[in-house]
Design an enzyme around this catalytic site. Structure first.
Site, PDB file in Angstrom:
ATOM      1  N   HIS A  72       0.833  -1.204   0.000  1.00 34.25           N
ATOM      2  CA  HIS A  72       0.000   0.000   0.000  1.00 34.25           C
ATOM      3  C   HIS A  72       0.866   1.250   0.000  1.00 34.25           C
ATOM      4  CE1 HIS A  72      -3.985  -1.826   1.678  1.00 34.25           C
ATOM      5  NE2 HIS A  72      -3.504  -2.507   0.669  1.00 34.25           N
ATOM      6  N   TYR A 201      -8.684   5.095   8.412  1.00 40.48           N
ATOM      7  CA  TYR A 201      -8.709   5.445   9.829  1.00 40.48           C
ATOM      8  C   TYR A 201      -9.799   6.502   9.985  1.00 40.48           C
ATOM      9  CZ  TYR A 201      -4.217   3.088  10.680  1.00 40.48           C
ATOM     10  OH  TYR A 201      -3.220   2.147  10.816  1.00 40.48           O
ATOM     11  N   PRO A 293      -2.387   0.050  19.364  1.00 44.39           N
ATOM     12  CA  PRO A 293      -2.169  -0.392  17.982  1.00 44.39           C
ATOM     13  C   PRO A 293      -2.474   0.636  16.889  1.00 44.39           C
ATOM     14  CG  PRO A 293      -4.109  -1.460  18.927  1.00 44.39           C
ATOM     15  CD  PRO A 293      -3.470  -0.693  20.024  1.00 44.39           C
ATOM     16  N   LYS A 297       2.478  -0.414  15.095  1.00 45.15           N
ATOM     17  CA  LYS A 297       3.927  -0.447  15.309  1.00 45.15           C
ATOM     18  C   LYS A 297       4.485  -1.627  16.107  1.00 45.15           C
ATOM     19  CE  LYS A 297       5.195   3.146  13.145  1.00 45.15           C
ATOM     20  NZ  LYS A 297       5.235   2.670  11.788  1.00 45.15           N
ATOM     21  N   TYR A 385       4.674   6.525  10.006  1.00 45.59           N
ATOM     22  CA  TYR A 385       3.814   5.369   9.720  1.00 45.59           C
ATOM     23  C   TYR A 385       4.572   4.309   8.908  1.00 45.59           C
ATOM     24  CZ  TYR A 385      -0.455   2.770   8.888  1.00 45.59           C
ATOM     25  OH  TYR A 385      -1.407   1.788   8.876  1.00 45.59           O
TER      26      TYR A 385
HETATM   27  P1  FAD Z   1       4.018 -11.888  21.330  1.00 50.56           P
HETATM   28  O1  FAD Z   1       3.496 -11.906  19.938  1.00 50.56           O
HETATM   29  O2  FAD Z   1       3.069 -11.597  22.442  1.00 50.56           O
HETATM   30  O3  FAD Z   1       4.726 -13.278  21.584  1.00 50.56           O
HETATM   31  C1  FAD Z   1       5.090 -13.720  22.875  1.00 50.56           C
HETATM   32  C2  FAD Z   1       5.073 -15.224  22.906  1.00 50.56           C
HETATM   33  O4  FAD Z   1       5.549 -15.662  24.157  1.00 50.56           O
HETATM   34  C3  FAD Z   1       3.662 -15.794  22.753  1.00 50.56           C
HETATM   35  O5  FAD Z   1       3.649 -16.776  21.752  1.00 50.56           O
HETATM   36  C4  FAD Z   1       3.337 -16.362  24.126  1.00 50.56           C
HETATM   37  O6  FAD Z   1       2.495 -17.476  24.056  1.00 50.56           O
HETATM   38  C5  FAD Z   1       4.730 -16.716  24.624  1.00 50.56           C
HETATM   39  N1  FAD Z   1       4.827 -16.747  26.079  1.00 50.56           N
HETATM   40  C6  FAD Z   1       4.289 -15.900  26.976  1.00 50.56           C
HETATM   41  N2  FAD Z   1       4.608 -16.264  28.233  1.00 50.56           N
HETATM   42  C7  FAD Z   1       5.377 -17.373  28.126  1.00 50.56           C
HETATM   43  C8  FAD Z   1       6.007 -18.222  29.073  1.00 50.56           C
HETATM   44  N3  FAD Z   1       5.896 -17.986  30.376  1.00 50.56           N
HETATM   45  N4  FAD Z   1       6.705 -19.266  28.628  1.00 50.56           N
HETATM   46  C9  FAD Z   1       6.822 -19.504  27.291  1.00 50.56           C
HETATM   47  N5  FAD Z   1       6.235 -18.741  26.344  1.00 50.56           N
HETATM   48  C10 FAD Z   1       5.525 -17.692  26.759  1.00 50.56           C
HETATM   49  N6  FAD Z   1       1.754  -4.407  15.558  1.00 50.56           N
HETATM   50  C11 FAD Z   1       2.134  -3.929  14.340  1.00 50.56           C
HETATM   51  O7  FAD Z   1       3.337  -3.773  14.112  1.00 50.56           O
HETATM   52  N7  FAD Z   1       1.246  -3.628  13.349  1.00 50.56           N
HETATM   53  C12 FAD Z   1      -0.085  -3.773  13.534  1.00 50.56           C
HETATM   54  O8  FAD Z   1      -0.861  -3.551  12.599  1.00 50.56           O
HETATM   55  C13 FAD Z   1      -0.546  -4.221  14.830  1.00 50.56           C
HETATM   56  N8  FAD Z   1      -1.844  -4.392  15.083  1.00 50.56           N
HETATM   57  C14 FAD Z   1      -2.235  -4.989  16.263  1.00 50.56           C
HETATM   58  C15 FAD Z   1      -3.575  -5.206  16.449  1.00 50.56           C
HETATM   59  C16 FAD Z   1      -4.004  -5.813  17.640  1.00 50.56           C
HETATM   60  C17 FAD Z   1      -5.463  -6.027  17.842  1.00 50.56           C
HETATM   61  C18 FAD Z   1      -3.048  -6.237  18.609  1.00 50.56           C
HETATM   62  C19 FAD Z   1      -3.495  -6.928  19.871  1.00 50.56           C
HETATM   63  C20 FAD Z   1      -1.706  -6.018  18.409  1.00 50.56           C
HETATM   64  C21 FAD Z   1      -1.289  -5.380  17.253  1.00 50.56           C
HETATM   65  N9  FAD Z   1       0.055  -5.132  17.020  1.00 50.56           N
HETATM   66  C22 FAD Z   1       0.444  -4.569  15.825  1.00 50.56           C
HETATM   67  C23 FAD Z   1       1.051  -5.486  18.020  1.00 50.56           C
HETATM   68  C24 FAD Z   1       1.714  -6.837  17.755  1.00 50.56           C
HETATM   69  O9  FAD Z   1       0.755  -7.848  17.586  1.00 50.56           O
HETATM   70  C25 FAD Z   1       2.672  -7.170  18.917  1.00 50.56           C
HETATM   71  O10 FAD Z   1       3.474  -6.055  19.170  1.00 50.56           O
HETATM   72  C26 FAD Z   1       3.548  -8.391  18.600  1.00 50.56           C
HETATM   73  O11 FAD Z   1       2.799  -9.570  18.722  1.00 50.56           O
HETATM   74  C27 FAD Z   1       4.764  -8.467  19.533  1.00 50.56           C
HETATM   75  O12 FAD Z   1       5.482  -9.644  19.279  1.00 50.56           O
HETATM   76  P2  FAD Z   1       6.297 -10.349  20.418  1.00 50.56           P
HETATM   77  O13 FAD Z   1       6.936 -11.538  19.786  1.00 50.56           O
HETATM   78  O14 FAD Z   1       7.113  -9.374  21.147  1.00 50.56           O
HETATM   79  O15 FAD Z   1       5.197 -10.824  21.480  1.00 50.56           O
HETATM   80  C1  DHB Z   2      -4.177  -3.345  11.431  1.00 45.25           C
HETATM   81  C2  DHB Z   2      -3.905  -3.179  12.771  1.00 45.25           C
HETATM   82  C3  DHB Z   2      -3.553  -1.932  13.231  1.00 45.25           C
HETATM   83  O1  DHB Z   2      -3.270  -1.766  14.537  1.00 45.25           O
HETATM   84  C4  DHB Z   2      -3.485  -0.836  12.388  1.00 45.25           C
HETATM   85  O2  DHB Z   2      -3.153   0.382  12.884  1.00 45.25           O
HETATM   86  C5  DHB Z   2      -3.756  -1.019  11.050  1.00 45.25           C
HETATM   87  C6  DHB Z   2      -4.110  -2.288  10.566  1.00 45.25           C
HETATM   88  C7  DHB Z   2      -4.545  -4.701  10.949  1.00 45.25           C
HETATM   89  O3  DHB Z   2      -4.632  -5.615  11.775  1.00 45.25           O
HETATM   90  O4  DHB Z   2      -4.775  -4.868   9.739  1.00 45.25           O
END
Ligand code: FAD
Ligand code: DHB
Length: 391
Positions: A72, A201, A293, A297, A385
């Site tokens: 995009h 948005y 979110p 990021k 962004y």
């Molecule tokens: P996580 O994905 O949380 O991974 C952590 C892992 O550790 C999990 O698999 C968990 O099961 C495991 N774990 C936890 N505790 C333990 C334990 N005690 N022992 C062993 N394993 C364990 N980010 C973006 O960049 N762009 C977006 O568009 C965006 N949209 C989002 C929309 C929503 C609705 C949400 C909720 C989040 C969004 N995010 C977005 C954020 C993004 O999803 C997170 O920042 C990302 O998942 C972080 O990755 P991570 O590997 O640090 O943590």
């Molecule tokens: C999505 C999630 C976000 O947090 C955002 O700002 C834009 C798109 C998505 O899940 O597609």
């Protein structure tokens, strides 16, 4: 068991770290609390910055991303009954975002690690990081009914915001900065082609709404709802009706609806724990910081952290130099705080904060109109962004 880097968590941070370390000849074992099926199906982020895409493609895990990801070159801000496009191709030439689900990134990384003989232990429990103040840290955990011990050189805490690694750091060693928002997002995945080519948005008096997508046949939506909202209070009909009111505000624009596949409520908060290292334990991704979110990021920041950590560990293993490891936290935190600010700013700009906040609403409206009418203001949004190249 023994490995060089013990990684807790098979989210994007832990899996990408394991992959990048492998390419530098550094061994790791990933310990994950959930099953492979669970982590591969968990629907979350969807927006990848150019830098994240470059990392995945450049390290050989981007083939499907290049085939299936949707590139995009702009997003729409919708307010006051009008669409306002933030045109990346003009404001930040050569930079774009790619829509590709987080669970697809996770699937690609798991497949690559397993194909390369990498060790990921799923469904581990009672994970305890120990001796983290020493040069010989240990992770104890239960797997297949047996208590096990993993000796390592360093531990990477990639276990998300509710994990055990940050909690293992002694009281007083970390400073926590946090902000709660008085709302949450209701996220919905629906089997319906997107109603627009780009993300929308939408700011409205009834709250924020976001139109996103996953593929030509799958749409992703988010609605601002109350902080402790019960998902059961949002039957499909109510969800579509509320989304329509908030987003069908442009003459002639119609929202397509379809079967809802998933609905989930996510509270919004900002959180940073400093520093991101204690002794032999390095925190990365959501384990160290959370952003609301709205700026898309979190996943991108997690990818950045593990890139920095990989370079630092590679230098240390190559010649014993500790300079980059010592700078790990400060290097990451510079970007973390830029992203914290941008995510807070986008959130504050687009959501409603209660009916009585007339002053706040007029500030929002003024700022939205400024972004929609000034290239300087729009370019600032655009470069944050798509992801700043350097912070
Ligand atoms: P996580 O994905 O949380 O991974 C952590 C892992 O550790 C999990 O698999 C968990 O099961 C495991 N774990 C936890 N505790 C333990 C334990 N005690 N022992 C062993 N394993 C364990 N980010 C973006 O960049 N762009 C977006 O568009 C965006 N949209 C989002 C929309 C929503 C609705 C949400 C909720 C989040 C969004 N995010 C977005 C954020 C993004 O999803 C997170 O920042 C990302 O998942 C972080 O990755 P991570 O590997 O640090 O943590
Ligand atoms: C999505 C999630 C976000 O947090 C955002 O700002 C834009 C798109 C998505 O899940 O597609």
């Amino acid at each position: 068991m023994r490995t060089q880097v013990g990684i807790v968590g098979a989210g994007p941070a832990g899996l990408l770290l394991s992959h990048l370390l492998h390419l530098h000849g550094i061994g790791s074992v990933v310990l994950e609390a959930h099953s492979r099926d669970y982590v591969e199906k968990r629907v979350r982020a969807g927006v990848l910055e150019q830098g994240t895409v470059n990392t995945l493609v450049g390290t050989g895990v981007g083939d499907r991303l290049l085939r299936e990801g949707l590139v995009h070159h702009g997003i729409e801000l919708r307010f006051g009954g009008r669409p306002h496009r933030i045109a990346f191709e003009r404001l930040v030439p050569g930079r774009a975002i790619t829509i590709y689900g987080q669970q697809e990134v996770v699937k690609d990384l798991i497949a690559a690690r397993l194909a390369a003989g990498g060790q990921i232990l799923f469904e581990v429990s009672d994970v305890v990081p120990d001796d983290i103040a020493t040069a010989c840290p240990v992770i104890s955990f239960t797997h297949d009914g047996h208590r096990r011990r993993l000796d390592c050189d360093v531990i990477a805490g990639c276990d998300g915001s509710h994990g055990v690694c940050r909690a293992a750091i002694p009281d007083g060693a970390l400073t926590v900065f946090a902000r709660e928002y008085p709302f949450a997002w209701l996220g919905v995945l629906a089997e319906v082609p997107p109603s627009a080519d780009e993300l929308i948005y939408a700011h409205s008096d009834r709250g924020f709404a976001l139109h996103s997508m996953r593929s030509p046949s799958l749409s992703r939506f988010y609605l601002q709802v109350d902080r402790d909202e019960d998902v059961a209070k949002w039957p499909d009909e109510r969800f579509w009706a509320e989304l329509r009111v908030r987003i069908e505000t442009v003459p002639g624009w119609r929202l397509r609806d379809g079967p809802v596949l998933e609905k989930i409520v996510t509270p919004m908060r900002s959180f940073v724990a400093e520093p991101m290292r204690y002794g032999s334990l390095y925190l990365a991704g959501d384990a160290a910081h959370i952003v609301p979110p709205t700026g898309a990021k979190g996943l991108n920041l997690a990818a950045f952290d593990v890139g920095v950590l990989t370079e630092a560990l590679a230098a240390w293993y190559a010649d014993g130099s500790t300079g980059l490891l010592d700078e790990y936290s400060a290097t990451c935190l510079r970007r973390v705080w830029r992203v914290q600010h941008f995510s807070w700013w986008m959130t504050t700009l687009l959501h409603t904060f209660g009916d009585d906040d007339g002053y706040g609403r007029r500030l929002q409206r003024s700022q939205l109109e400024y972004v929609a009418s000034s290239d300087a203001a729009a370019a600032s949004l655009a470069e944050n962004y798509v992801g700043l190249a350097r912070v």
